[in-house]
Design an enzyme around this catalytic site. Structure first.
Site, PDB file in Angstrom:
ATOM      1  N   ILE A  78       0.857  -1.189   0.000  1.00 22.00           N
ATOM      2  CA  ILE A  78       0.000   0.000   0.000  1.00 22.00           C
ATOM      3  C   ILE A  78       0.895   1.242   0.000  1.00 22.00           C
ATOM      4  CG2 ILE A  78      -1.763   1.266   1.305  1.00 22.00           C
ATOM      5  CD1 ILE A  78      -2.737  -1.357  -0.034  1.00 22.00           C
TER       6      ILE A  78
ATOM      7  N   GLU B  55     -10.994  -0.871  -7.721  1.00 19.78           N
ATOM      8  CA  GLU B  55     -12.203  -1.588  -8.116  1.00 19.78           C
ATOM      9  C   GLU B  55     -12.396  -2.885  -7.337  1.00 19.78           C
ATOM     10  OE1 GLU B  55     -13.353  -0.511 -12.492  1.00 19.78           O
ATOM     11  OE2 GLU B  55     -11.200  -0.748 -12.356  1.00 19.78           O
TER      12      GLU B  55
HETATM   13 MO1  MOS Z   1     -12.911   1.138 -14.337  1.00 17.14          MO
HETATM   14  S1  MOS Z   1     -14.850   0.528 -14.825  1.00 17.14           S
HETATM   15  O1  MOS Z   1     -11.985  -0.036 -15.185  1.00 17.14           O
HETATM   16  O2  MOS Z   1     -12.929   2.691 -15.141  1.00 17.14           O
END
Ligand code: MOS
Length: 736
Positions: free
Chosen positions: A627, A703
């Site tokens: 991190i 994500e």
């Molecule tokens: Mo993200 S949906 O890979 O911008």
């Protein structure tokens, strides 16, 4: 002290809260004209006539463009669509393929004048009934598309036989709706041509470089004659990872009126003009022994796409990689062509949808076998990627599960549904794990060390709002031996060294690795001056002997006896430049399988009379490698969890089955979580340095944190109520 690893606040934070950050629509230029899009109200057919006479005579109008007088564009080749995009170009013919498709563009002196003139345009249509996506019949209409990113299907071993022979089987269909990105900042473009024929596009985009490539092909002008600029983004979430029709319309309109043209989409237009997440119908079959050890996984997914593009939502991807299944794993993807604009990636594409099916099915398996859901996952953990047979570079999934469970207090959970209560509320606790693809992309960067002892980092990468300006300053600071506040960062301009788009949670591992290489190169040049330049202070010493800290060079820590400023002055130069060129092997070709991992734990309370679900608390444990900045990383995780709460409980784009139009195209009809929906969120990082993933040791994070929130919540709802909801979002009416 190293800057990397410190919870440094965002370097652009003050600018943003004080209104000093310039977003696309903030950019002011003299002589700007404003454009407004008029769009189709039908979803399938053609325009028979478009009456623009009244609009042309309206106050302030400079030009009204329709397919009859719009300059022609070159077709978009498929190669430019990787990983996604829309090939159908605006105002080129009379065909209508989706509701909300541009049919005219009005350019006027002011936005109000353009918008008003647009209301005077009268179109008549020949209509065909639209093909819409129907969750119930989707599987019969599904086809394998010819254009695709990765293999549509996979098969390792014999999954179907393993499932047929299994002692315990789970077979279910999971569905989820279309969703829209809904960034706070609307998509906007300001197009400016100069006298030399150079086009500058100020564009709200996650990919300045890709936008330039696309504009070059479609407009037929060389890339060197195009600049694309985007310094700040007010949310993108994948919706800005492709150039949509409005950007191209603005570019050509500016040419036609010979003035800069600004085109900003309305909130409602953002539902039909810039992509969305495709709904999915996913069928999962699991086979296992009585102890919950998987023998087979089959995962098949169908999604809608536009009539002109093959966008595949690879929802079954996760099932190829997450769990070991002794007999085999099979996956497939198909699409249904419907009268809709093209779908696109939406945070977190593929994985966030696929994990809902896979991780809810795992919970159903836990219930069927009586094995604790955390223990069930630990039993099916694997050190080898089941799909490629390669070992994982690093995989701290077991640690995510055990440490997350400890933090959550999972041992206090009683397994029977409806067995936990708080007053009149039913309490439910659910867990889900996740795996997220790690992207490796080439990137360049430039670092300039200046004679005032400061440095400038430059790259055509983006800060999508996640803290890239900050982490790049940290990484460059450490490489140069400077305090991070001595490093400035410039991003989002194609005139800077080419980098990759801000997609796939890839910027820290890739674009920032290029920054590290560039900073090291600049440092190396400084060290060379100190060893061999004019009045070289360390003449005769070796490169590795030189230490740099706080902008001072020395041979020992106690004796840092020359500053960068003095070193450059002594050599009569104003700055040193280092170039970084990071070129990783594509992940598929590497010796290791590289993924990020998580385990997330949700507690909900459900009102037994109203069916209302509220999130009580949430623990997320993440393995994203090293991190770089725990503060911005934690913010990422909080944002991802909130995003997942929207997927779980609120978000759905509704289409009218007769007209093919989106119905709820604004913030009052399309619900997203607000602060009042969000309780305490507890975030922990358990991963370590991953040398295969990046020279920085970091794997993708952003994500990942949006993945598996929905199944954890749906599993908690089942635990609270005994009702298994397999169709997102989990709403009141489904629970009553
Ligand atoms: Mo993200 S949906 O890979 O911008």
């Amino acid at each position: 002290m190293n800057a990397v690893g410190q919870p440094i606040s965002r370097v652009d934070g003050r600018l943003k809260v004080a209104g000093g950050a310039r977003y696309t629509a903030d950019i002011s230029l003299g002589g700007v004209a404003h454009a407004a899009i008029v769009y189709s109200t039908i979803a399938n057919g053609r325009t028979v006539s478009i009456d623009i006479a009244a609009a042309e005579k309206a106050p302030g109008v400079l030009v009204v463009l329709t397919h009859k007088n719009m300059p022609r564009m070159n077709p978009v080749p498929w190669s430019h669509l990787r990983p996604q995009g829309q090939t159908y170009l605006p105002l080129q013919d009379d065909q209508i393929h989706y509701a909300g498709q541009p049919i005219a563009l009005v350019v006027a002196a002011t936005l109000d004048q353009a918008t008003y003139a647009g209301t005077l345009i009268k179109a008549s249509y020949e209509t065909h009934s639209p093909t819409v996506f129907d969750l119930r019949t989707a599987k019969e209409d599904a086809i394998e598309p010819p254009q695709r990113m990765w293999p549509l299907s996979s098969s390792v071993g014999n999954a179907d036989k393993a499932i047929a022979d299994a002692a315990v089987t789970i077979k279910q269909i999971y569905t989820m709706p279309d969703r829209h990105h809904n960034p706070m900042e609307p998509h906007a473009t300001l197009a400016v041509w100069d006298d030399a024929g150079t086009l500058t596009l100020y564009d709200s985009t996650q990919m300045v470089v890709g936008t330039r490539k696309l504009a070059s092909v479609v407009l037929g002008i060389p890339e060197e004659k195009i600049n694309v600029v985007c310094e700040y983004l007010g949310g993108g979430f994948g919706g800005k990872s492709w150039s949509w029709p409005h950007t191209l319309l603005a570019a050509l309109a500016a040419k036609v009126v010979n003035r800069p043209v600004r085109l900003q989409l309305t909130r409602a237009q953002m539902y039909s003009m810039v992509g969305h997440q495709a709904a999915t119908v996913q069928t999962i079959a699991l086979g296992a022994d009585r102890d919950g050890r998987l023998s087979g996984i089959r995962h098949d997914s169908v999604n809608p796409t536009s009539v002109f593009d093959d966008y595949v939502e690879y929802a079954a991807l996760a099932s190829r990689h997450l769990w070991r299944a002794s007999g085999g794993i099979a996956t497939s993807h198909k699409v249904v062509h419907v009268n809709r604009n093209s779908p696109v990636v939406l945070r977190a594409p593929m994985e966030a949808q696929g994990h809902f099916a896979l991780e809810c099915a795992m919970d159903e398996l836990a219930c069927a076998t009586g094995v604790d859901p955390v223990e069930l996952r630990l039993r099916n953990d694997t050190e080898t990627d089941p799909y490629s047979g390669r070992p994982f570079s690093t995989r701290a999934l077991g640690e995510c599960l055990t440490k997350g469970a400890a933090r959550f207090g999972w041992d206090k959970r009683t397994p029977e549904p409806r067995s936990m209560r708080d007053g009149r509320y039913l309490i439910g606790q659910g867990v889900a794990a996740a795996i997220y693809t790690h992207w490796r992309w080439p990137a360049k960067a430039r670092v300039t060390l200046k004679n005032n002892g400061s440095a400038l980092v430059e790259a055509a990468a983006h800060d999508i709002g996640t803290g890239t300006y900050t982490v790049m300053a940290q990484v460059a600071a450490d490489a140069l031996g400077l305090a991070p506040d001595r490093v400035a960062v410039r991003l989002g301009d194609t005139r800077l060294p080419e980098s990759h788009p801000a997609i796939g949670s890839s910027t820290v591992a890739n674009a920032t690795a290029a920054v590290m290489l560039a900073a090291r190169a600049a440092r190396q040049r400084a060290v060379e001056l100190a060893l061999t330049g004019r009045d070289a202070p360390f003449d005769g010493a070796a490169t590795d002997d030189v230490i740099i800290a706080d902008g001072r060079l020395g041979l020992t820590k106690a004796n840092l006896n020359i500053t960068y400023t003095e070193l450059l002055a002594r050599n009569g130069i104003s700055s040193l430049v280092g170039d970084g060129d990071y070129n990783p092997v594509e992940e598929v070709n590497g010796p290791k399988a590289i993924f990020s991992f998580s385990a997330v734990f949700a507690e909900v309370r459900v009102d037994p009379d109203l069916g209302l679900v509220r999130l009580n608390r949430f623990v997320g444990a993440y393995d994203a490698g090293r991190i770089i900045n725990p503060k911005t990383a934690r913010s990422q995780a909080i944002g991802g969890i909130i995003w997942g709460v929207g997927q779980a409980l609120l978000e759905q784009s509704e289409t009218d089955p007769v007209s093919g139009q989106y119905i709820n195209r604004n913030y009052s009809g399309y619900l997203v979580p607000t602060n009042a929906d969000i309780p305490e969120l507890d975030v922990m990082f358990v991963g370590g340095f991953d040398e295969e993933a990046s020279p920085l040791g970091a794997k993708g994070l952003g994500e990942l944190t949006a993945v598996s929130v929905a199944p954890a919540i749906a599993n908690a709802v089942y635990h609270a109520t005994g009702k298994r909801i397999r169709d997102l979002p989990v709403t009141v009416e489904k629970l009553l």
